[in-house]
Design a protein around this motif. Sequence first.
Motif, PDB file in Angstrom:
ATOM      1  N   TRP A 231       0.560  -1.549   0.014  1.00 28.31           N
ATOM      2  CA  TRP A 231       0.173   0.401  -0.138  1.00 28.31           C
ATOM      3  C   TRP A 231       0.523   1.112  -0.405  1.00 28.31           C
ATOM      4  O   TRP A 231       0.756   2.192  -0.936  1.00 28.31           O
ATOM      5  N   LEU A 232       1.866   1.659   0.487  1.00 29.93           N
ATOM      6  CA  LEU A 232       2.700   2.551   0.305  1.00 29.93           C
ATOM      7  C   LEU A 232       3.531   2.497  -0.595  1.00 29.93           C
ATOM      8  O   LEU A 232       3.515   3.834  -1.189  1.00 29.93           O
ATOM      9  N   GLN A 233       3.799   1.167  -1.533  1.00 30.11           N
ATOM     10  CA  GLN A 233       3.990   1.654  -3.305  1.00 30.11           C
ATOM     11  C   GLN A 233       2.585   2.876  -4.000  1.00 30.11           C
ATOM     12  O   GLN A 233       2.685   3.001  -5.010  1.00 30.11           O
ATOM     13  N   ARG A 234       1.897   2.320  -3.993  1.00 29.50           N
ATOM     14  CA  ARG A 234       0.191   3.142  -3.752  1.00 29.50           C
ATOM     15  C   ARG A 234       0.130   4.706  -3.243  1.00 29.50           C
ATOM     16  O   ARG A 234      -1.195   5.073  -3.052  1.00 29.50           O
ATOM     17  N   ASN A 235       0.870   4.902  -1.688  1.00 35.64           N
ATOM     18  CA  ASN A 235       0.686   6.381  -2.003  1.00 35.64           C
ATOM     19  C   ASN A 235      -0.880   6.490  -0.855  1.00 35.64           C
ATOM     20  O   ASN A 235      -1.149   7.107  -0.718  1.00 35.64           O
TER      21      ASN A 235
END
Length: 439
Positions: free
Chosen positions: A283-287
């Motif tokens: 989810w961090l990769q998807r901001n």
Amino acid sequence: MKRLAILFVGLLALMVFAESVSIPVIAGQVEVPVVLQMGTLSEMIPEDFEPDWTSLKVLVEGKEVPFQIEDVDGNKRVSAPDYLVFIAKGKSEIVVQDTSSKAVVYPKAFDVVKDTKEWIIKAVDGTIEAVVNDHGLVQVTRFGNVKAKLVDEIGIARVSGWYNSTYYVDGKLGDHHEETSGAFRVVSLKVLDPGPVAVGIIAVLKSEKFNGLRQELITHVFKNGDILVDNKFVFETYADMMKVQTMVTRPIIPAFDDTLHILPVFRRLVWADQLNITPYEYWLQRNAVTWVNNMPYIVFPAGNSMKPLWWGATYIFASMERWRSNFSPKGNVGIAEILPEIPVIPADYKKWLDGDTWVYESLEFRDGVFKWMPGEFDAYPSTTGVYSMKVEDMPNRYKAGDVVQHVRLFSLYNAKTVEEAVKFIEAKSESFRNLKIGE
């Protein structure tokens, strides 16, 4: 004088020999709903004590509060199938004596009006309005100052499987695969008399597609915006099922176009495992990570698919967590789905996939069994071989008497920011998970 003395002795005898029993109710510091079957309450009372239900009182932190006893079976007396309903927090107790008393009558909190095929529910103070359709599904049309369709079809069933499967006899899955949302016929439907706390709706439905599959849906709409759902799928015969899910549709969105989806970070997410990263990193990769009180939460636009690794769902094959919510900062309103306990995640991947998981797709909260195992499982080394890709191996196999039950609290709330929403839901969910009766 002698007569007065006898009367005094008689009153004194009543005071001496009248007994009471107190059943403790423990919750957190935020109000949570209680729906307790009278038969269950009776089992908590000592066998040598004969309760007189006219004396029943509910005390919350030492003060008497409104409650209702719902006449579920319609026999106009308190009996085992009936429900005791109230709102608890902190230290509460249910107190009943063995002598009769004048029952307290509290003013009702709702008006209920039948309108052709539906029931209109309105709080007397105007704070909440809802509609019950002819299948017992609830739609909320007002909460506080917000008048809009805030959530719909609470408790609707989504099921799929192999129609008339005979796999247990000859290894064949049956005629064909069927999938449906809500294709159940009504066996019975009751909207109970409104009380000072809530309105109860009891629906018994039978699947039109799957012989012997019954849904027993009990929903209570509370005056504080809580909606407690007890949904049972009861199997009366053998069935090979690919989906057995409880859903709500259109939570907050499309009423507000700025609606966000918020939940704690998954403990397990298939897509993250396939990429050899954590769900947090996915989810961090998807901001899509926001920190509140030094804890990470997944936050993204509720109508955005968020670039899933494969398939079209925003997330699928995801662990059920303690809560999830849709929330509109513009409307200052949200609805949270809260679980009564945090499910254990088995180390065995197949065992986990055979159980209940979370799906968010088509603006729907979906809870339950999802057994369509796509070829993408074997396309990534991390999940290769965790589940058979043979269709005949995929279904969950139920026998007569099996029950799948989902108890869920859907709580409407007001908040101005994501941080405020998260803090409220965390406190509410902790209170709900800590609810204990008679312990």
